[in-house]
Scaffold this motif. Structure first.
Motif, mmCIF file in Angstrom:
data_model
loop_
_atom_site.group_PDB
_atom_site.id
_atom_site.type_symbol
_atom_site.label_atom_id
_atom_site.label_comp_id
_atom_site.label_asym_id
_atom_site.label_seq_id
_atom_site.Cartn_x
_atom_site.Cartn_y
_atom_site.Cartn_z
ATOM 1 N N VAL A 366 0.852 -26.659 -24.197
ATOM 2 C CA VAL A 366 0.261 -26.662 -22.415
ATOM 3 C C VAL A 366 1.459 -26.411 -21.828
ATOM 4 N N ALA A 367 2.764 -26.576 -22.162
ATOM 5 C CA ALA A 367 3.645 -26.247 -20.963
ATOM 6 C C ALA A 367 5.056 -26.107 -21.858
ATOM 7 N N ALA A 368 5.777 -25.193 -21.027
ATOM 8 C CA ALA A 368 7.141 -24.887 -21.761
ATOM 9 C C ALA A 368 8.164 -24.638 -20.211
ATOM 10 N N CYS A 369 9.363 -25.081 -20.624
ATOM 11 C CA CYS A 369 10.447 -24.528 -19.794
ATOM 12 C C CYS A 369 11.843 -24.790 -20.451
ATOM 13 N N ALA A 370 12.613 -24.519 -19.730
ATOM 14 C CA ALA A 370 13.855 -24.293 -20.295
ATOM 15 C C ALA A 370 15.012 -24.803 -19.337
#
Length: 442
Positions: A366-370
């Motif tokens: 439901v969420a992804a970031c880097a």
């Protein structure tokens, strides 16, 4: 539907002998076949196959959040501190703060917001939470005390509400017109751009100024689509001017707040719902959208063409891309979280750089970031993962221009993997007369 309904046939006979023979023949013909795996279960087979892939170049760390409802919805990352904020749709404890250091994830604090949280954004000491009441709640977070940098016995709360901002929503959410999605009061996404922030309810994007405290009216309201939007995000290259939006109608649009009147400056439409949108942090005119048809499309905003500049699609996965995030260090790497609880790092050159599990239980990403070489994913069932890439994983994705010279190819691979020392050693190992060729190759 009964899977045996089409295979069962009644047997009829006119005599005992013919009836017995007919029943035996019918039994052989209509014996129920083993249940076929439905489309909803295809991801299980696909995931078992992909789990045997090579992930030796990725160090993954997981953390099961203490969310009793197992209904996590959103993830926000601090730009300058090792701090993550996680939101939940629970009516009890629904806000978690996690510290990320190297390969370790630790829950530092958890709180109970008044309303369920469906979107989060973190900027400095300000945390913005979107609720299901068309309201965005602004909090001030004492990050120094939260991370243990100062005395924890100081007075004052760690998290304090400083304002609420109500967006315009549909009057009724009970009945939807034919061919339209049901209206919603849920704040689907929030995002910061300096002191300004946006909140999205339905197909409307509202822009507020957080520096003025609690406001009754937004600075700008733009109706981007007649259908609900799934994502609205500021451009990292133009301040609080450009907004990219994607919606359930398959459309993606660019909103330019510098324009008078109708602010939609660019629009494209696809046949499948767009689940997410992300600006490239390195190329200002690249926008990636994640489609319900399994394709991640990269659009070149300099053109109004109806076809994307690039399309990324996994060859064997039956999962749908839910979240997409660009690499902050490599222009050609794109992180994708899917509905089959998988995380993949795609190269725009056509290869999969890394592939890892993104949930310990059944649940979509439901969420992804880097941040740097670490990619964070959050599943719907409360599993937070940190995937840290090593030079070994990046070396397979390096584009090499040198033909035949193994030393120069090694130097190119080391530069792509940001291993500058190995690249320098490879260049310095060349003979003195080959400096021109070395410089030209690199």
């Amino acid at each position: 539907m009964d899977i045996y309904a089409e295979t069962w046939r009644p047997a009829s006979s006119t005599s005992n002998m013919s009836g017995t023979r007919s029943r035996r023949q019918s039994a052989r013909e209509v014996a129920p076949a083993p249940p076929a795996i439905s489309n909803n279960s295809q991801w299980r087979q696909a995931y078992v196959a992909s789990d045997t892939g090579d992930t030796s170049g990725v160090h993954s760390t997981s953390l099961g959040l203490p969310d009793d409802s197992r209904f996590t919805t959103s993830l926000a990352m601090s730009e300058d501190q090792p701090l993550l904020a996680v939101g939940s749709g629970s009516h009890e404890t629904n806000m978690f703060f996690v510290q990320s250091l190297d390969d370790q994830l630790d829950v530092k604090a958890s709180f109970a917001s008044k309303f369920p949280i469906y979107s989060l954004a973190l900027h400095g000491n300000l945390l913005l939470a979107g609720t299901d009441r068309s309201t965005s709640v602004l909090y001030r977070v004492d990050r120094a005390r939260l991370l243990g940098y100062t005395d924890a016995e100081e007075d004052g709360p760690l998290v304090r509400c400083v304002g609420t901002f109500k967006s315009k929503a549909a009057r009724s959410v009970d009945v939807a017109a034919p061919g339209s999605h049901a209206p919603t009061r849920r704040v689907a996404c929030v995002d910061f751009a300096g002191d300004s922030f946006l909140a999205c309810v339905g197909g409307v994007v509202s822009v507020w100024d957080a520096s003025h405290g609690q406001q009754q009216q937004p600075m700008r309201v733009e109706r981007v689509s007649a259908q609900p939007l799934t994502r609205a995000v500021w451009s990292p290259h133009s301040g609080a001017n450009l907004i990219a939006a994607a919606g359930v109608d398959g459309g993606a649009a660019i909103v330019d707040l510098r324009r008078r009147g109708r602010a939609v400056a660019w629009r494209v439409s696809t046949a499948a719902c767009a689940n997410d949108a992300a600006w490239s942090p390195l190329v200002p005119y690249w926008l990636a959208t994640a489609g319900e048809d399994g394709a991640v499309r990269v659009w070149d905003l300099r053109y109004t063409a109806t076809t994307p500049a690039m399309t990324v699609r996994h060859a064997t996965s039956a999962g749908v891309p839910r979240r997409v995030a660009w690499s902050p260090t490599h222009v050609d790497l794109l992180s994708v979280g899917t509905s089959d609880r998988a995380w993949r790092l795609h190269s725009l050159h056509g290869s999969v750089v890394a592939e890892c599990r993104a949930a310990d239980d059944v649940g979509a990403v439901v969420a992804a970031c880097a941040k740097g070489s670490t990619y964070y994913t959050l599943s719907a069932c409360g599993d937070l993962f940190a995937h840290r890439l090593t030079p070994q994983a990046l070396s397979h994705a390096a584009a090499k221009r040198s033909e035949g010279d193994s030393v120069l190819r090694m130097a190119e691979t080391a530069v792509y993997a940001r291993d500058i020392r190995a690249a320098a050693d490879a260049v310095l190992s060349q003979p003195l007369g080959s400096d021109v060729a070395t410089t030209r190759a690199l």
